[in-house]
Design a protein around this motif. Structure first.
Motif, PDB file in Angstrom:
ATOM      1  N   ASP A 167       0.818  -1.215   0.000  1.00  0.00           N
ATOM      2  CA  ASP A 167       0.000   0.000   0.000  1.00  0.00           C
ATOM      3  C   ASP A 167       0.851   1.264   0.000  1.00  0.00           C
ATOM      4  OD1 ASP A 167      -2.243  -1.583   0.040  1.00  0.00           O
ATOM      5  OD2 ASP A 167      -2.614  -1.374   2.200  1.00  0.00           O
ATOM      6  N   ARG A 168       2.008   1.217   0.694  1.00  0.00           N
ATOM      7  CA  ARG A 168       2.857   2.402   0.834  1.00  0.00           C
ATOM      8  C   ARG A 168       3.902   2.526  -0.255  1.00  0.00           C
ATOM      9  NH1 ARG A 168       6.129   1.556   4.801  1.00  0.00           N
ATOM     10  NH2 ARG A 168       6.791   3.728   4.956  1.00  0.00           N
ATOM     11  N   TRP A 169       4.143   1.462  -1.008  1.00  0.00           N
ATOM     12  CA  TRP A 169       5.281   1.418  -1.907  1.00  0.00           C
ATOM     13  C   TRP A 169       5.320   2.584  -2.897  1.00  0.00           C
ATOM     14  CZ3 TRP A 169       9.225  -2.125  -1.527  1.00  0.00           C
ATOM     15  CH2 TRP A 169      10.187  -2.093  -2.545  1.00  0.00           C
ATOM     16  N   ALA A 170       4.272   2.767  -3.638  1.00  0.00           N
ATOM     17  CA  ALA A 170       4.277   3.755  -4.723  1.00  0.00           C
ATOM     18  C   ALA A 170       4.419   5.185  -4.216  1.00  0.00           C
ATOM     19  CB  ALA A 170       3.013   3.616  -5.561  1.00  0.00           C
ATOM     20  N   ARG A 171       3.868   5.472  -3.049  1.00  0.00           N
ATOM     21  CA  ARG A 171       3.908   6.856  -2.559  1.00  0.00           C
ATOM     22  C   ARG A 171       5.069   7.110  -1.600  1.00  0.00           C
ATOM     23  NH1 ARG A 171      -0.502   4.561   0.278  1.00  0.00           N
ATOM     24  NH2 ARG A 171      -0.302   4.665   2.557  1.00  0.00           N
ATOM     25  N   ASP A 173       9.018   7.792  -0.823  1.00  0.00           N
ATOM     26  CA  ASP A 173      10.238   8.275  -1.467  1.00  0.00           C
ATOM     27  C   ASP A 173      11.436   7.485  -0.944  1.00  0.00           C
ATOM     28  OD1 ASP A 173      10.574   9.218   1.090  1.00  0.00           O
ATOM     29  OD2 ASP A 173      10.562  11.337   0.558  1.00  0.00           O
ATOM     30  N   SER A 174      12.630   7.879  -1.360  1.00  0.00           N
ATOM     31  CA  SER A 174      13.836   7.157  -0.937  1.00  0.00           C
ATOM     32  C   SER A 174      13.968   7.135   0.577  1.00  0.00           C
ATOM     33  CB  SER A 174      15.079   7.801  -1.551  1.00  0.00           C
ATOM     34  OG  SER A 174      15.125   7.608  -2.947  1.00  0.00           O
ATOM     35  N   GLY A 175      13.664   8.272   1.220  1.00  0.00           N
ATOM     36  CA  GLY A 175      13.798   8.338   2.670  1.00  0.00           C
ATOM     37  C   GLY A 175      12.914   7.335   3.379  1.00  0.00           C
ATOM     38  N   MET A 176      11.674   7.176   2.912  1.00  0.00           N
ATOM     39  CA  MET A 176      10.760   6.239   3.556  1.00  0.00           C
ATOM     40  C   MET A 176      11.199   4.795   3.331  1.00  0.00           C
ATOM     41  SD  MET A 176       7.127   8.133   2.765  1.00  0.00           S
ATOM     42  CE  MET A 176       6.153   7.002   3.759  1.00  0.00           C
ATOM     43  N   HIS A 177      11.775   4.509   2.149  1.00  0.00           N
ATOM     44  CA  HIS A 177      12.295   3.157   1.910  1.00  0.00           C
ATOM     45  C   HIS A 177      13.519   2.888   2.784  1.00  0.00           C
ATOM     46  CE1 HIS A 177       9.735   1.640  -1.347  1.00  0.00           C
ATOM     47  NE2 HIS A 177       9.620   2.909  -1.700  1.00  0.00           N
ATOM     48  N   PHE A 178      14.362   3.898   2.977  1.00  0.00           N
ATOM     49  CA  PHE A 178      15.493   3.731   3.888  1.00  0.00           C
ATOM     50  C   PHE A 178      15.013   3.550   5.327  1.00  0.00           C
ATOM     51  CE2 PHE A 178      18.257   6.159   0.718  1.00  0.00           C
ATOM     52  CZ  PHE A 178      18.871   5.001   0.269  1.00  0.00           C
ATOM     53  N   ASN A 179      13.906   4.206   5.672  1.00  0.00           N
ATOM     54  CA  ASN A 179      13.364   4.054   7.022  1.00  0.00           C
ATOM     55  C   ASN A 179      12.973   2.617   7.321  1.00  0.00           C
ATOM     56  OD1 ASN A 179      13.711   6.785   7.300  1.00  0.00           O
ATOM     57  ND2 ASN A 179      11.532   7.307   7.215  1.00  0.00           N
ATOM     58  N   ASP A 180      12.545   1.881   6.286  1.00  0.00           N
ATOM     59  CA  ASP A 180      12.208   0.467   6.480  1.00  0.00           C
ATOM     60  C   ASP A 180      13.422  -0.320   6.959  1.00  0.00           C
ATOM     61  OD1 ASP A 180       9.613   0.900   5.708  1.00  0.00           O
ATOM     62  OD2 ASP A 180       9.903   0.225   3.646  1.00  0.00           O
ATOM     63  N   ILE A 181      14.607   0.077   6.496  1.00  0.00           N
ATOM     64  CA  ILE A 181      15.837  -0.573   6.939  1.00  0.00           C
ATOM     65  C   ILE A 181      16.180  -0.171   8.366  1.00  0.00           C
ATOM     66  CG2 ILE A 181      18.343  -0.657   6.543  1.00  0.00           C
ATOM     67  CD1 ILE A 181      17.777  -0.531   3.563  1.00  0.00           C
ATOM     68  N   LEU A 182      15.928   1.098   8.698  1.00  0.00           N
ATOM     69  CA  LEU A 182      16.294   1.594  10.019  1.00  0.00           C
ATOM     70  C   LEU A 182      15.403   1.041  11.128  1.00  0.00           C
ATOM     71  CD1 LEU A 182      17.067   5.352   9.229  1.00  0.00           C
ATOM     72  CD2 LEU A 182      18.632   3.418   9.354  1.00  0.00           C
ATOM     73  N   LYS A 183      14.202   0.585  10.797  1.00  0.00           N
ATOM     74  CA  LYS A 183      13.278   0.098  11.831  1.00  0.00           C
ATOM     75  C   LYS A 183      13.820  -1.133  12.544  1.00  0.00           C
ATOM     76  CE  LYS A 183       9.054   1.784   9.599  1.00  0.00           C
ATOM     77  NZ  LYS A 183       7.840   1.371   8.838  1.00  0.00           N
ATOM     78  N   ASP A 198       5.181  -7.278  -9.053  1.00  0.00           N
ATOM     79  CA  ASP A 198       6.084  -7.324 -10.200  1.00  0.00           C
ATOM     80  C   ASP A 198       6.496  -5.916 -10.614  1.00  0.00           C
ATOM     81  OD1 ASP A 198       7.462  -8.678 -12.302  1.00  0.00           O
ATOM     82  OD2 ASP A 198       5.907  -7.974 -13.690  1.00  0.00           O
ATOM     83  N   GLY A 199       7.776  -5.753 -10.919  1.00  0.00           N
ATOM     84  CA  GLY A 199       8.284  -4.456 -11.323  1.00  0.00           C
ATOM     85  C   GLY A 199       8.645  -3.544 -10.175  1.00  0.00           C
ATOM     86  N   GLY A 275       8.686   4.832  -8.109  1.00  0.00           N
ATOM     87  CA  GLY A 275       8.694   6.094  -8.832  1.00  0.00           C
ATOM     88  C   GLY A 275       9.783   6.101  -9.882  1.00  0.00           C
ATOM     89  N   ALA A 276      10.619   7.136  -9.851  1.00  0.00           N
ATOM     90  CA  ALA A 276      11.690   7.280 -10.842  1.00  0.00           C
ATOM     91  C   ALA A 276      13.033   6.810 -10.305  1.00  0.00           C
ATOM     92  CB  ALA A 276      11.793   8.740 -11.287  1.00  0.00           C
ATOM     93  N   VAL A 277      13.045   6.107  -9.175  1.00  0.00           N
ATOM     94  CA  VAL A 277      14.295   5.755  -8.508  1.00  0.00           C
ATOM     95  C   VAL A 277      14.397   4.241  -8.336  1.00  0.00           C
ATOM     96  CG1 VAL A 277      15.705   6.086  -6.435  1.00  0.00           C
ATOM     97  CG2 VAL A 277      14.265   7.946  -7.265  1.00  0.00           C
ATOM     98  N   SER A 278      15.622   3.722  -8.477  1.00  0.00           N
ATOM     99  CA  SER A 278      15.914   2.315  -8.195  1.00  0.00           C
ATOM    100  C   SER A 278      17.095   2.234  -7.233  1.00  0.00           C
ATOM    101  CB  SER A 278      16.254   1.541  -9.472  1.00  0.00           C
ATOM    102  OG  SER A 278      15.159   1.501 -10.353  1.00  0.00           O
TER     103      SER A 278
END
Length: 315
Positions: A167-171, A173-183, A198-199, A275-278
């Motif tokens: 649910d959160r993936w598409a919205r 940003d990089s910071g929120m994805h990094f936060n998943d690691i920090l948790k 997929d994708g 988004g536009a980032v990998s």
């Protein structure tokens, strides 16, 4: 002011001479505990200009000379500095700050240890004003860090965690994805990556790490390298340099920045696309995140995404 090359830390990473536990450090030098947490490290580090800042999680090491960019906690958008060392922190993470004598004089090395007493972050002053900043921290009589229980890695995936990630993936940003690691060090994120869609995330063959980084360095394609510590990520941008493979240790050297990863401890590699980032994420066998390769935000993101998409997938 004479500068010490961070290459000495890279050598210590190879030989194991750098103390990685508090007990090993106390056997070599007098250690005092100081007050504060990761937010304190961020605020103090922003006052430094020529310190050696190193993160070592046992599988990867990142070291750079300089000072920290302004404090970046999990509530802020992710921004990686081109001129200073970036530290993204979860200030609620339980850590212990310690201080010991360094080569530039007394009380010039600041260390961050986790509840298992592993030293994950080391900041060593290089003389001058920096050597006055680190001793300014208030001293504690003793450590008050309570050892956290060891959590065994499991293949059981929480459906609630998967649903939330999707649910959160598409919205995010990089910071929120990094936060998943920090948790939790990335364990929950790794468990959900195969199920986000997929994708969005896919596993690649670990063997391509060497050729991929060799290609980036050889073509002078700048990239961001981030290494995970206890509740934080240290990041810098590599713009050129050289790359070497010593046994299973892959070394990337660029001016005063050095990145090393023990390939024998990388159990899986994942491309995450949002988004536009990998990103290219490295994980250990226990599910913890080791390191992340991300684009230089000033480069062509489309080209970076194409490079990651071309990496051979895990079968």
């Amino acid at each position: 002011m004479p500068q010490r090359a961070p290459a000495r830390d890279t050598a210590l990473f190879q030989t194991g001479e750098q103390p990685r536990t508090l007990a090993a450090l106390q056997a070599q030098a007098e250690v005092t505990f100081v007050e504060g947490g990761l937010d304190t490290v961020g605020l103090i580090g922003a006052q430094l200009s020529d310190a050696l800042i190193s993160t070592n999680n046992g599988a990867a090491l990142l070291s750079s000379m300089g000072g920290l960019s302004r404090l970046q906690d999990i509530t802020r958008p992710f921004h990686i500095s081109r001129s200073r060392v970036t530290l993204r922190v979860n200030p609620t993470t339980q850590v212990q700050l310690a201080r010991t004598a360094g080569r530039a004089g007394p009380d010039t090395v600041l260390l961050v240890t986790d509840p298992q007493d592993h030293v994950s972050l080391r900041i060593e002053a290089n003389g001058g004003y920096d050597a006055l900043v680190l001793p300014a921290l208030d001293q504690d009589a003793q450590s008050d860090l309570t050892a956290a229980p060891t959590v065994e890695h499991t293949n059981i995936v929480s459906l609630a965690a998967v649903r939330q990630a999707k649910d959160r993936w598409a919205r995010s940003d990089s910071g929120m994805h990094f936060n998943d690691i920090l948790k939790d060090g990335g364990s929950t994120r790794l468990a959900t990556l195969p199920h986000v869609g997929d994708g969005r995330a896919w596993q690649i063959q670990e063997q391509v790490i060497v050729s991929f980084l060799t290609y980036l360095i050889g073509r002078r394609i700048s990239f961001s390298s981030l290494v995970a510590g206890c509740g934080f990520l240290q990041g810098v941008i590599f713009q050129d340099g050289d790359i070497r493979l010593l046994d299973k240790i892959l070394l990337v050297n660029c001016d005063r920045r050095h990145f090393a990863v023990d390939l024998s401890k990388v159990a899986s590699c994942w491309v995450s696309r949002f988004g536009a980032v990998s990103h290219l994420e490295f994980y250990a066998a226990d599910g913890k995140a080791i390191a992340v390769l991300a684009p230089d935000p000033h480069n062509d993101l489309g080209h970076w995404n194409d490079l990651l998409a071309s990496l051979p997938r895990h079968r």
